[in-house]
Design a protein around this motif. Structure first.
Motif, PDB file in Angstrom:
ATOM      1  N   GLN A   1       0.980  -5.463  -6.681  1.00  0.00           N
ATOM      2  CA  GLN A   1       1.534  -6.621  -5.990  1.00  0.00           C
ATOM      3  C   GLN A   1       3.036  -6.685  -6.179  1.00  0.00           C
ATOM      4  N   GLY A   2       3.683  -7.559  -5.399  1.00  0.00           N
ATOM      5  CA  GLY A   2       5.124  -7.772  -5.532  1.00  0.00           C
ATOM      6  C   GLY A   2       5.425  -8.630  -6.755  1.00  0.00           C
TER       7      GLY A   2
ATOM      8  N   GLY B   1       6.903   0.148 -10.985  1.00  0.00           N
ATOM      9  CA  GLY B   1       8.114  -0.653 -11.175  1.00  0.00           C
ATOM     10  C   GLY B   1       9.288  -0.107 -10.374  1.00  0.00           C
ATOM     11  N   GLU B   2       9.368   1.223 -10.296  1.00  0.00           N
ATOM     12  CA  GLU B   2      10.445   1.864  -9.525  1.00  0.00           C
ATOM     13  C   GLU B   2      10.347   1.537  -8.038  1.00  0.00           C
ATOM     14  N   TYR B   3       9.138   1.206  -7.604  1.00  0.00           N
ATOM     15  CA  TYR B   3       8.925   0.887  -6.186  1.00  0.00           C
ATOM     16  C   TYR B   3       8.792  -0.624  -5.954  1.00  0.00           C
ATOM     17  N   GLY B   4       9.200  -1.430  -6.935  1.00  0.00           N
ATOM     18  CA  GLY B   4       9.201  -2.881  -6.764  1.00  0.00           C
ATOM     19  C   GLY B   4       7.831  -3.528  -6.867  1.00  0.00           C
TER      20      GLY B   4
ATOM     21  N   TYR C   1      -0.490   3.089 -17.909  1.00  0.00           N
ATOM     22  CA  TYR C   1       0.892   2.893 -18.383  1.00  0.00           C
ATOM     23  C   TYR C   1       1.889   3.660 -17.520  1.00  0.00           C
ATOM     24  N   GLU C   2       1.602   4.951 -17.290  1.00  0.00           N
ATOM     25  CA  GLU C   2       2.502   5.777 -16.477  1.00  0.00           C
ATOM     26  C   GLU C   2       2.576   5.224 -15.051  1.00  0.00           C
ATOM     27  N   LEU C   3       1.415   4.817 -14.558  1.00  0.00           N
ATOM     28  CA  LEU C   3       1.376   4.291 -13.184  1.00  0.00           C
ATOM     29  C   LEU C   3       2.203   3.007 -13.089  1.00  0.00           C
ATOM     30  N   SER C   4       2.068   2.156 -14.088  1.00  0.00           N
ATOM     31  CA  SER C   4       2.796   0.890 -14.038  1.00  0.00           C
ATOM     32  C   SER C   4       4.310   1.119 -14.081  1.00  0.00           C
ATOM     33  N   GLN C   5       4.748   2.127 -14.868  1.00  0.00           N
ATOM     34  CA  GLN C   5       6.178   2.465 -14.895  1.00  0.00           C
ATOM     35  C   GLN C   5       6.646   2.937 -13.526  1.00  0.00           C
TER      36      GLN C   5
ATOM     37  N   ARG D   1       0.832  -1.218   0.000  1.00  0.00           N
ATOM     38  CA  ARG D   1       0.000   0.000   0.000  1.00  0.00           C
ATOM     39  C   ARG D   1       0.859   1.258   0.000  1.00  0.00           C
ATOM     40  N   GLU D   2       1.884   1.234   0.835  1.00  0.00           N
ATOM     41  CA  GLU D   2       2.751   2.411   0.934  1.00  0.00           C
ATOM     42  C   GLU D   2       3.462   2.653  -0.405  1.00  0.00           C
ATOM     43  N   ALA D   3       3.986   1.580  -0.994  1.00  0.00           N
ATOM     44  CA  ALA D   3       4.699   1.716  -2.269  1.00  0.00           C
ATOM     45  C   ALA D   3       3.748   2.173  -3.382  1.00  0.00           C
ATOM     46  N   LEU D   4       2.522   1.680  -3.382  1.00  0.00           N
ATOM     47  CA  LEU D   4       1.540   2.084  -4.399  1.00  0.00           C
ATOM     48  C   LEU D   4       1.253   3.577  -4.307  1.00  0.00           C
TER      49      LEU D   4
END
Ligand SMILES: [Mg+2]
Length: 254
Positions: free
Chosen positions: A170-171, A154-157, A147-151, A91-94
């Motif tokens: 998800q991880g 990715g930076e946050y694992g 698309y932008e969100l998915s990129q 949640r935090e990473a999202l």
């Protein structure tokens, strides 16, 4: 020669369960026949462990659970394996990723139970089970593009998965990793089947010997590129019933 075994992995929403009513209808009798033939069955969906256990309990079947898009597996014999990241970390990473790309997302953890009920059509008890998350966050995108969100994720694992109603953060896991783990534990003489309806089933379908696709609620098959896919006639649980008959015939001929 080892005893031949058959294992079946099935998605729930839109596949074993009807997209609108969340009921298995004719698929239930077919599932009972598979279990009676000593075929191992795993629910394999984005749903939480609490939701999957409640569904199995309500319909009175003993199956294994691959929960939250392959984040963990809980076998009917009590063994378990975990592949996911803790929920609060996801949640935090999202939210950090959304902020970084100017997107606004709203997840189950941001909603009260009434809002989850409104988005899903689930009754209150099932909506609470859906909020009982261990590894992944389901959300809607209120502003910004996937698309932008998915990129940024990715930076946050994190990985972004598309479900039929929600997006999921998800991880580094997917249904296929958990499915392969189960198959590898069953020995050499195993035949595996997978039943799905949508994009988030691809990894599961690629991991099995015989992938099967039911029709979506609009009567079409999702355009998924998986080798040797069997396209079942029938929407959701109706198609599932036909798939189970094929599996049973195949199992009995081994
Ligand atoms: Mg589905």
């Amino acid at each position: 020669m080892e005893r031949p075994q058959t294992v079946v992995f099935t998605d729930l929403d839109g596949t074993f369960l009807d997209h609108e009513t969340y009921q298995p209808g004719p698929a239930l009798g077919a599932l009972e026949e598979l279990l009676a033939a000593e075929i191992e069955v795993y629910f394999c969906s984005a749903k939480t462990r609490a939701e999957q256990q409640a569904i199995a309990g309500e319909i009175g079947v003993e199956v294994g659970f691959i929960v939250e898009n392959g984040a963990a597996l809980y076998a009917a014999d009590g063994s378990a394996a975990v592949f996911g990241m803790p929920y609060l970390q996801v949640r935090e990473a999202l939210h950090n990723a959304a902020t970084a790309c100017g997107a606004i997302v709203r997840g189950y953890g941001d909603m009260d139970v009434a809002e989850v009920m409104e988005h899903t059509g689930l009754d209150e008890r099932r909506a609470r089970y859906a909020q009982d998350r261990e590894f992944t966050e389901s959300f809607i995108i209120q502003q910004g593009g996937p698309y932008e969100l998915s990129q940024a994720m990715g930076e946050y694992g994190l990985r972004l998965q598309r479900g039929s109603r929600f997006w999921t953060a998800q991880g580094e896991h997917d249904k296929g990793i958990a499915v392969r783990h189960v198959i590898a534990g069953l020995g050499a003489n195993v035949e595996s089947f997978g039943l799905g309806d949508f994009d988030n089933d691809i990894e599961m379908l690629v991991a099995v010997d015989t992938p099967m696709l039911v029709q979506q609620h609009d009567g079409t098959w999702r355009d998924l590129h998986v080798e040797d896919m069997v396209r079942l006639s029938g929407i959701g649980p109706i198609g599932w019933q036909g798939g189970a008959e094929m599996i049973l015939r195949r199992h009995n001929s081994r």
